[in-house]
Design an enzyme around this catalytic site. Structure first.
Site, mmCIF file in Angstrom:
data_model
loop_
_atom_site.group_PDB
_atom_site.id
_atom_site.type_symbol
_atom_site.label_atom_id
_atom_site.label_comp_id
_atom_site.label_asym_id
_atom_site.label_seq_id
_atom_site.Cartn_x
_atom_site.Cartn_y
_atom_site.Cartn_z
ATOM 1 N N GLY A 1 0.830 -1.179 0.101
ATOM 2 C CA GLY A 1 -0.078 -0.029 -0.019
ATOM 3 C C GLY A 1 1.059 1.278 -0.048
ATOM 4 N N CYS A 2 2.028 0.994 0.079
ATOM 5 C CA CYS A 2 3.176 2.311 -0.046
ATOM 6 C C CYS A 2 3.709 2.301 -1.411
ATOM 7 C CB CYS A 2 4.190 2.142 0.815
ATOM 8 S SG CYS A 2 3.614 1.894 2.808
#
Length: 136
Positions: free
Chosen positions: A49-50
């Protein structure tokens, strides 16, 4: 509820009028961290998610949250350092009650991060919360 180190950071931010100065302070906090051992940069510690590469190695000690981390992006390294000031030393059972969004708002970070960075920050916080929930 925030740790003393985080409160000191809040005070430092209050003295800085310009967001660019605050941004530089976050980056400096990241540069001051000890790099994460390459052996700990494995799929199990990678945060999804980064936008950048992020690893968080969480090792609860004596009933408290303890973690170290690293990113390939300078600002994200700084965000990891900020999260360490917020969470390291917090009793595991209290981690879920830390309102990280409100604490970050005290620094003005919510208004000055790109959408991708904000999503990454949320992903890191969620990882810490998941580990805490599994450890308590």
């Amino acid at each position: 509820m925030a740790q003393a180190e985080f409160e000191e950071l809040v005070e430092d931010f209050e003295f800085l009028d310009d967001w660019e100065d605050r941004y530089r302070l976050v980056i400096e906090e990241g540069k001051a961290m000890t790099p994460l051992d390459d052996a700990l940069k494995v799929p199990a510690t990678k945060v999804d998610g980064c936008a950048s590469q992020v690893w968080l190695h969480v090792t609860p000690e004596n009933g408290t949250m303890q973690f170290e981390g690293e990113s390939d992006a300078m600002i994200v390294n700084g965000l990891i350092a900020v999260l360490r000031k917020l969470y390291n030393g917090v009793p595991i059972q209290d981690v879920l009650s830390v309102d990280a969004r409100a604490e970050m708002e005290r620094l003005g970070l919510n208004d000055h991060l790109s959408a991708q960075r904000s999503n990454g920050l949320r992903a890191m916080i969620e990882r810490l919360r998941e580990v805490a929930a599994a450890s308590s």
